[in-house]
Design a protein around this motif. Structure first.
Motif, PDB file in Angstrom:
ATOM      1  N   ILE A   1       8.312 -56.472  83.076  1.00 46.84           N
ATOM      2  CA  ILE A   1       9.428 -55.871  82.343  1.00 46.84           C
ATOM      3  C   ILE A   1      10.778 -56.509  82.689  1.00 46.84           C
ATOM      4  CG2 ILE A   1       9.914 -54.001  83.965  1.00 46.84           C
ATOM      5  CD1 ILE A   1       9.787 -53.540  80.187  1.00 46.84           C
ATOM      6  N   GLU A   2      10.925 -57.052  83.887  1.00 46.49           N
ATOM      7  CA  GLU A   2      12.232 -57.578  84.333  1.00 46.49           C
ATOM      8  C   GLU A   2      12.858 -58.571  83.364  1.00 46.49           C
ATOM      9  OE1 GLU A   2       9.499 -57.768  86.557  1.00 46.49           O
ATOM     10  OE2 GLU A   2      10.012 -55.899  87.570  1.00 46.49           O
TER      11      GLU A   2
ATOM     12  N   GLU B   1      16.704 -58.625  81.539  1.00 49.23           N
ATOM     13  CA  GLU B   1      17.655 -59.688  81.858  1.00 49.23           C
ATOM     14  C   GLU B   1      18.178 -60.430  80.634  1.00 49.23           C
ATOM     15  OE1 GLU B   1      15.489 -62.003  84.715  1.00 49.23           O
ATOM     16  OE2 GLU B   1      15.464 -60.344  86.165  1.00 49.23           O
ATOM     17  N   SER B   2      17.358 -60.541  79.567  1.00 50.97           N
ATOM     18  CA  SER B   2      17.828 -61.216  78.345  1.00 50.97           C
ATOM     19  C   SER B   2      16.977 -60.774  77.166  1.00 50.97           C
ATOM     20  CB  SER B   2      17.753 -62.735  78.510  1.00 50.97           C
ATOM     21  OG  SER B   2      16.434 -63.196  78.342  1.00 50.97           O
ATOM     22  N   ASP B   3      17.362 -61.226  75.985  1.00 54.13           N
ATOM     23  CA  ASP B   3      16.599 -60.873  74.786  1.00 54.13           C
ATOM     24  C   ASP B   3      15.616 -61.985  74.386  1.00 54.13           C
ATOM     25  OD1 ASP B   3      18.369 -62.770  73.883  1.00 54.13           O
ATOM     26  OD2 ASP B   3      19.029 -61.611  72.143  1.00 54.13           O
TER      27      ASP B   3
ATOM     28  N   TYR C   1       5.846 -53.181  83.103  1.00 57.62           N
ATOM     29  CA  TYR C   1       5.372 -54.233  82.203  1.00 57.62           C
ATOM     30  C   TYR C   1       5.538 -53.832  80.743  1.00 57.62           C
ATOM     31  CZ  TYR C   1       1.253 -51.245  81.874  1.00 57.62           C
ATOM     32  OH  TYR C   1       0.433 -50.180  81.673  1.00 57.62           O
ATOM     33  N   VAL C   2       5.336 -54.833  79.878  1.00 59.82           N
ATOM     34  CA  VAL C   2       5.283 -54.608  78.431  1.00 59.82           C
ATOM     35  C   VAL C   2       4.007 -55.269  77.917  1.00 59.82           C
ATOM     36  CG1 VAL C   2       6.671 -56.658  77.900  1.00 59.82           C
ATOM     37  CG2 VAL C   2       6.544 -54.821  76.245  1.00 59.82           C
ATOM     38  N   VAL C   3       3.324 -54.605  76.966  1.00 59.16           N
ATOM     39  CA  VAL C   3       2.117 -55.152  76.361  1.00 59.16           C
ATOM     40  C   VAL C   3       2.454 -55.560  74.932  1.00 59.16           C
ATOM     41  CG1 VAL C   3      -0.271 -54.712  75.636  1.00 59.16           C
ATOM     42  CG2 VAL C   3       0.588 -53.774  77.798  1.00 59.16           C
TER      43      VAL C   3
ATOM     44  N   GLU D   1       5.984 -68.521  80.432  1.00 61.46           N
ATOM     45  CA  GLU D   1       7.204 -68.912  81.144  1.00 61.46           C
ATOM     46  C   GLU D   1       7.757 -67.727  81.937  1.00 61.46           C
ATOM     47  OE1 GLU D   1      10.078 -70.722  78.538  1.00 61.46           O
ATOM     48  OE2 GLU D   1       8.507 -71.884  77.523  1.00 61.46           O
ATOM     49  N   PHE D   2       7.375 -66.520  81.533  1.00 64.10           N
ATOM     50  CA  PHE D   2       7.801 -65.295  82.202  1.00 64.10           C
ATOM     51  C   PHE D   2       6.688 -64.696  83.055  1.00 64.10           C
ATOM     52  CE2 PHE D   2      10.111 -65.907  78.290  1.00 64.10           C
ATOM     53  CZ  PHE D   2      11.415 -65.904  78.745  1.00 64.10           C
ATOM     54  N   LYS D   3       5.662 -65.496  83.335  1.00 59.60           N
ATOM     55  CA  LYS D   3       4.545 -65.113  84.210  1.00 59.60           C
ATOM     56  C   LYS D   3       3.704 -63.984  83.613  1.00 59.60           C
ATOM     57  CE  LYS D   3       6.005 -67.899  87.492  1.00 59.60           C
ATOM     58  NZ  LYS D   3       6.212 -69.183  86.888  1.00 59.60           N
ATOM     59  N   VAL D   4       2.923 -64.323  82.595  1.00 60.03           N
ATOM     60  CA  VAL D   4       2.009 -63.351  81.985  1.00 60.03           C
ATOM     61  C   VAL D   4       1.118 -62.787  83.084  1.00 60.03           C
ATOM     62  CG1 VAL D   4       0.071 -63.071  80.391  1.00 60.03           C
ATOM     63  CG2 VAL D   4       2.053 -64.438  79.712  1.00 60.03           C
TER      64      VAL D   4
END
Length: 180
Positions: A95-96, A100-102, A122-124, A143-146
């Motif tokens: 979720i972080e 932090e950005s869109d 987290y987000v699914v 890139e955001f560590k799935v």
């Protein structure tokens, strides 16, 4: 030359049939790329959708072997161009990065995906499409560590307006009735 083929197998729902079908591929050293089993539009009939990369000659032999199995009503093979198909993929990302950005939100919108669940950790995200589309989204999100990723097997329908299994069953029933 090897190409991607979609094999559809129509069966009754019996224990052990999946094993017997997969053994046919194992004996011929053919890797199954995707396998999905579900009920079909015909009550009591189940549909296996199997994706393989192989030569047309080898696919023809495999389909013939599958049809020899007890409980298999009929098997067909098709090219991708003859089918309408999709897969579904789920991605769990932390979720972080969303706070932090869109960027993730923008990636999801541009990919035609949707958010299924948001928690404090987290987000699914869900994406429906072809394998290359769901894989491309995975690469962007990674890139955001799935945290977790899963892609379903292929679900497919023929482009042919006539359901070939229905025609086969009508012909079979007419033949059996003529024997009476």
């Amino acid at each position: 030359m090897k190409n991607e083929f979609i094999i559809t197998v129509y069966t009754e729902n019996h224990i052990g049939l999946l094993t017997r079908i997969t053994v046919i591929f194992t004996r011929r050293k053919i890797n199954i790329e995707s396998l999905t089993v579900s009920e079909s539009a015909i009550p009591g009939i189940f549909k296996f959708t199997i994706v393989i990369n192989e030569t047309k000659a080898q696919v023809t032999k495999v389909v013939g072997q599958i049809e020899k199995q007890i409980d298999v009503l009929k098997a067909f093979f098709h090219t991708n161009e003859e089918m309408i198909y999709q897969e579904i993929a789920l991605y769990k990302v932390p979720i972080e990065p969303i706070y932090e950005s869109d960027t993730i939100e923008s990636i999801v919108r541009n990919a035609g995906a949707r958010i299924l669940e948001i928690t404090k950790d987290y987000v699914v995200i869900e994406k429906t499409g072809h394998k290359k589309d769901t894989q491309a989204l995975f690469e962007q999100l990674n890139e955001f560590k799935v945290m977790q990723f899963i892609r379903s097997g292929r679900v497919a329908l023929t482009r042919d307006p006539i359901e070939r299994l229905s025609e086969f069953l009508k012909e079979r029933d007419a033949f059996l009735n003529s024997l009476d």
